[in-house]
Design a protein around this motif. Structure first.
Motif, mmCIF file in Angstrom:
data_model
loop_
_atom_site.group_PDB
_atom_site.id
_atom_site.type_symbol
_atom_site.label_atom_id
_atom_site.label_comp_id
_atom_site.label_asym_id
_atom_site.label_seq_id
_atom_site.Cartn_x
_atom_site.Cartn_y
_atom_site.Cartn_z
ATOM 1 N N TYR A 94 -7.169 -2.481 15.788
ATOM 2 C CA TYR A 94 -5.891 -1.780 15.934
ATOM 3 C C TYR A 94 -5.040 -1.876 14.679
ATOM 4 N N LEU A 95 -5.237 -2.936 13.889
ATOM 5 C CA LEU A 95 -4.518 -3.036 12.620
ATOM 6 C C LEU A 95 -4.959 -1.930 11.656
ATOM 7 N N TYR A 96 -6.256 -1.682 11.619
ATOM 8 C CA TYR A 96 -6.763 -0.636 10.731
ATOM 9 C C TYR A 96 -6.433 0.756 11.251
ATOM 10 N N LEU A 97 -6.351 0.895 12.566
ATOM 11 C CA LEU A 97 -5.891 2.169 13.129
ATOM 12 C C LEU A 97 -4.500 2.502 12.593
ATOM 13 N N ASP A 98 -3.600 1.526 12.598
ATOM 14 C CA ASP A 98 -2.239 1.751 12.117
ATOM 15 C C ASP A 98 -2.187 1.897 10.598
ATOM 16 N N ALA A 99 -2.963 1.102 9.879
ATOM 17 C CA ALA A 99 -2.953 1.189 8.417
ATOM 18 C C ALA A 99 -3.404 2.561 7.942
ATOM 19 N N TRP A 100 -4.502 3.053 8.499
ATOM 20 C CA TRP A 100 -5.010 4.358 8.057
ATOM 21 C C TRP A 100 -4.171 5.508 8.618
ATOM 22 N N ALA A 101 -3.546 5.310 9.777
ATOM 23 C CA ALA A 101 -2.617 6.326 10.281
ATOM 24 C C ALA A 101 -1.424 6.456 9.344
#
Length: 262
Positions: free
Chosen positions: A84-91
């Motif tokens: 979920y951290l990478y979901l937010d970072a790339w979003a």
């Protein structure tokens, strides 16, 4: 896998700041588009609004998630995954790049202050564009990623304030996925001002050949939105623009399920 270096001294001046950053004011013209604007103008402003809102939500949520990970480790807990951290970072990266591409489309940029001119904004956010290209063309860049011994999703580094008085700051990095024989990812080493959002800041993404401080891009985005709000408020001050367009509809109806159970 966890790595905790108990004492790491910064040999550079750093200003630690509890964030007062705000993306939209309550009466923002982005949220109150005049009825008198033609459809193309309204859609353009709406596009900027949505890109900024998504970037803002993703960044603040990313900060919260990173802080919670650090605090979990401090409690001797071990979070099991970072998805979920990478979901937010790339979003955040994707939405910020979309804002950049829309920003350069506006007319009449000759009268803009230099720091907000599309060419300057392009320069400031070029790293975001490069990161976006890594994500969008990962299949074509897989050999490069392998040769660089990088992670497919990139690595994140950041700092988190785990105590405010006296100030205690942890510097961290995450490298997701399989590990090479040697790991070259680095802990965050801030230079200059650090704006803490939800107690984390100086968030950096390292993907492919590109390393970008996402926190600096977030500050640029806020500055652009604040400038645009002032410019639009001045432009919309005439009585002609008093009536606003309705926005943000939710539609709902109940389906006939024939009295079946779930």
């Amino acid at each position: 896998m966890g790595l905790d270096l108990q004492s790491l001294r910064l040999f550079r001046p750093v200003m630690w700041v509890g964030s007062v950053l705000q993306m939209f004011s309550n009466d923002s013209p982005f949220l109150n588009i005049p009825q008198a604007l033609d459809a193309r103008q309204a859609l353009y402003i709406d596009g900027l609004r949505h890109a900024a809102q998504i970037a803002d939500l993703a960044y603040r949520r990313l900060c919260s998630g990173l802080t919670e990970h650090v605090l979990s480790y401090c409690r001797n807990e071990r979070p099991s995954e970072f998805t979920y951290l990478y979901l937010d970072a790339w979003a955040f990266i994707d939405a910020t790049d979309r804002f950049r591409s829309l920003w350069k489309m506006q007319p009449g940029t000759e009268s803009m202050p230099g720091q907000f001119a599309p060419a300057k904004v392009q320069e400031k956010l070029e790293g975001i564009r490069q990161l976006r290209n890594v994500s969008a063309h990962i299949a074509q860049k897989i050999d490069q990623i392998v040769s660089l011994k990088s992670s497919v999703l990139g690595s994140l580094s950041w700092v988190t304030a785990v105590r405010q008085t006296p100030l205690v700051v942890k510097t961290c990095f995450i490298r997701p996925g399989v590990m090479p024989t040697t790991v070259s990812d680095q802990l965050a080493m801030p230079a200059g001002r650090v704006d803490f959002v939800n107690d984390s800041g100086w968030i950096t993404m390292n993907a492919g050949k590109h390393k970008v401080v996402l926190s600096e891009a977030y500050t640029v985005l806020i500055e652009l939105v604040n400038y645009a709000e002032k410019a639009l408020s001045a432009a919309f001050s005439a009585p002609t623009f008093e009536k606003k367009r309705p926005t943000d509809m939710l539609g709902m109806a109940e389906l006939d399920t024939g009295k079946h159970d779930y």
